[in-house]
Scaffold this motif. Structure first.
Motif, short mmCIF file in Angstrom:
data_model
loop_
_atom_site.label_atom_id
_atom_site.label_comp_id
_atom_site.label_asym_id
_atom_site.label_seq_id
_atom_site.Cartn_x
_atom_site.Cartn_y
_atom_site.Cartn_z
N ALA A 10 0.90 -1.14 0.00
CA ALA A 10 0.00 0.00 0.00
C ALA A 10 0.93 1.18 0.00
O ALA A 10 2.15 0.98 -0.02
CB ALA A 10 -0.89 0.02 1.22
N SER A 13 3.60 1.06 2.64
CA SER A 13 4.30 -0.21 2.76
C SER A 13 5.12 -0.49 1.51
O SER A 13 5.36 -1.61 1.14
CB SER A 13 3.31 -1.31 3.11
OG SER A 13 2.00 -0.92 2.83
N GLU A 258 0.30 -5.41 9.34
CA GLU A 258 -1.03 -4.97 8.90
C GLU A 258 -2.05 -6.01 9.36
O GLU A 258 -1.72 -7.19 9.44
CB GLU A 258 -1.07 -4.81 7.37
CG GLU A 258 -0.36 -3.54 6.94
CD GLU A 258 -0.28 -3.31 5.44
OE1 GLU A 258 -0.10 -2.15 5.05
OE2 GLU A 258 -0.39 -4.29 4.67
N GLU A 269 -7.47 -5.15 3.93
CA GLU A 269 -6.54 -4.54 4.88
C GLU A 269 -7.24 -3.41 5.63
O GLU A 269 -7.81 -2.52 5.02
CB GLU A 269 -5.37 -4.00 4.08
CG GLU A 269 -4.30 -3.36 4.91
CD GLU A 269 -3.49 -2.40 4.08
OE1 GLU A 269 -3.12 -2.73 2.93
OE2 GLU A 269 -3.23 -1.30 4.58
#
Ligand code: FA5
Ligand code: MG
Length: 428
Positions: A10, A13, A258, A269
């Motif tokens: 993401a 990340s 996560e 998520e």
């Protein structure tokens, strides 16, 4: 709760030009933010329509539209995003986002009475330093790009996460805090992504007397406490729900994780978290401490909690949605008011080197607004001359009514024209 390890991606990340243009001064006074918990908008009035006026008040600071939306190359904030500033869904006690915020407060108040300081009115316009430097986001990190973040000018952004407030609150001496706010990102389009959403940041600092005697090193102590707290929160909110921990990467935490929840046949998520990098603590006056931090995606959690199928619904003022929620009612299941059919339109074009999907989505949202449900790449090839073609499928659907063929054809016609013009691609 199953524990699974894998990489996951993401924005965080993934592994300055002009200074004080007009208006920036006002933003700087907006930065040492106004305080928290006090004011919550009256929940008597049902939710207001997007502000049509061009002056907003954010955290007690007046901001004019042309401070935030300007036709200059250091600014990429469109009108549609400006219209969301100041909506503060998280401060409406009868909106699913506000109800969820209060439910999370309740969990922390019960388990850590009087410990956590709460902030929900910090100005979303922050400096590049607050949003990135203070939380150790590297200079070349993708999240800093104009492709991913809304810039007001080269030194000022619409915060893309509530972590933007970590350093300053630590510096002011807070050791337990929750920060809730609207955050802004250029992103793809589907039922779980929206360019404006809400996060809640949580930070807890531990001094040596707390972990000493536990038999654990400080980092393991903090990591265990973090996971226990968040698992407890998930149980408080959902009771039984299928979830898993994923090892992750964030520049500001190590180790990082996560949490994903199984929702509508997919893993979704819902939060990022980890043990705060020592450097952040050290630079902000906490030499001998360790801390954990988390950032929750409130829409994602609310989707699970209230069974809300599409993230755009949070923004609707349709009575058939708003009347289903009331203050303090956690987990009432949303009853869809008849489902209108989607309409799919495909478009193919030859891309160029500067083409990005976020730019495409921004153009499409600029025209179709919340009538666009999803944009997905359905075909991609490179010919012998090295030219690459993309075919995107656009799903149009209103949450509130049926769309006519004529309306959709007009939108699509406009989208084709603007995509060609603004992105310099060649339609096929
Ligand atoms: C962050 O924003 C980190 N600041 C979180 C964090 C805080 C990590 C403190 C460690 C310590 P990320 O980019 O993964 O991480 O976003 C956090 C959550 O926001 C996601 O898990 C997701 O629930 C939500 N989210 C991200 N992008 C969107 C989007 N476009 N629309 C809706 N929700 C989103
Ligand atoms: Mg993430």
């Amino acid at each position: 709760m199953a524990v699974v390890s894998s990489a996951h991606s993401a924005i965080f990340s993934k592994t300055s030009l002009f200074h004080h243009i007009n208006g920036f001064k006002r933003f700087s006074s907006c930065l040492p933010f106004s305080s928290s918990a006090a004011a919550s908008l009256s929940s008597k009035k049902k939710w207001r329509q997007p502000v049509a006026s061009s002056v907003l008040e954010l955290g007690g600071i007046k901001i004019a539209k042309d401070d935030v939306v300007r036709d200059d190359p250091t600014n990429n904030v469109p009108d549609t995003i400006f219209s969301k500033l100041g909506m503060q869904l998280h401060r409406r006690n009868d909106h699913p986002i506000g109800i969820l915020k209060n439910g999370i407060y309740e969990y922390f108040d019960t388990n850590y009475p009087t410990k956590f300081d709460k902030f929900d009115d910090l100005c979303p316009i922050v400096s590049v330093k607050q949003n990135f430097d203070d939380v150790l986001v590297p200079a070349d990190h993708v999240s800093r790009s104009y492709n991913d973040t809304y810039y007001v000018d080269s030194q000022t952004v619409l915060r893309c996460h509530t972590s933007a407030h970590q350093a300053e609150l630590l510096r002011r001496g807070h050791t337990h805090f929750l920060v809730t706010g609207d955050v802004y990102r250029r992103d793809s389009i589907d039922s779980t992504h929206y360019p404006v959403f809400h996060q809640m940041e949580g930070v807890r600092v531990f001094t040596p007397d707390i972990w000493e005697g536990s038999g654990l090193d400080p980092t393991s102590y903090a990591a265990e406490d973090l996971k226990k707290s968040l698992e407890g929160l998930a149980r408080h909110l959902f009771g039984a729900v299928e979830m898993r921990w994923i090892d992750a990467y964030f520049p500001f935490t190590n180790p990082s994780y996560e949490l994903e929840i199984y929702f509508k046949e997919k893993w979704m998520e819902v939060l990022g978290c980890g043990v705060m990098e020592q450097e952040i603590l050290k630079s902000n006056g906490r030499l001998d401490s360790v801390a954990w931090a988390f950032g929750l995606g409130l829409e994602r959690l609310a989707m699970v909690l209230f069974d809300i199928p599409d993230i755009r619904l949070f923004w609707t003022t349709d009575e058939r949605f708003t009347s289903q929620f009331s203050e303090g009612q956690m987990g009432v299941k949303f009853k869809p008011f008849s489902k209108y059919p989607p309409c799919y339109k495909d478009m193919s074009f030859w891309i160029n080197e500067s083409f990005t999907e976020n730019n495409l989505c921004e153009v499409i949202r600029g025209i179709a607004g919340d009538l666009v449900e999803e944009v997905s790449l359905i075909d991609n090839f490179t010919n012998k001359k090295g030219m690459t073609s993309h075919c995107y499928r656009i799903a149009y659907r209103s949450m509130e009514r049926s769309l006519t063929d004529e309306e959709i054809n007009n939108l699509q016609w406009n989208v084709r024209e603007q995509v060609q013009k603004k992105l310099n691609v060649v339609l096929r």
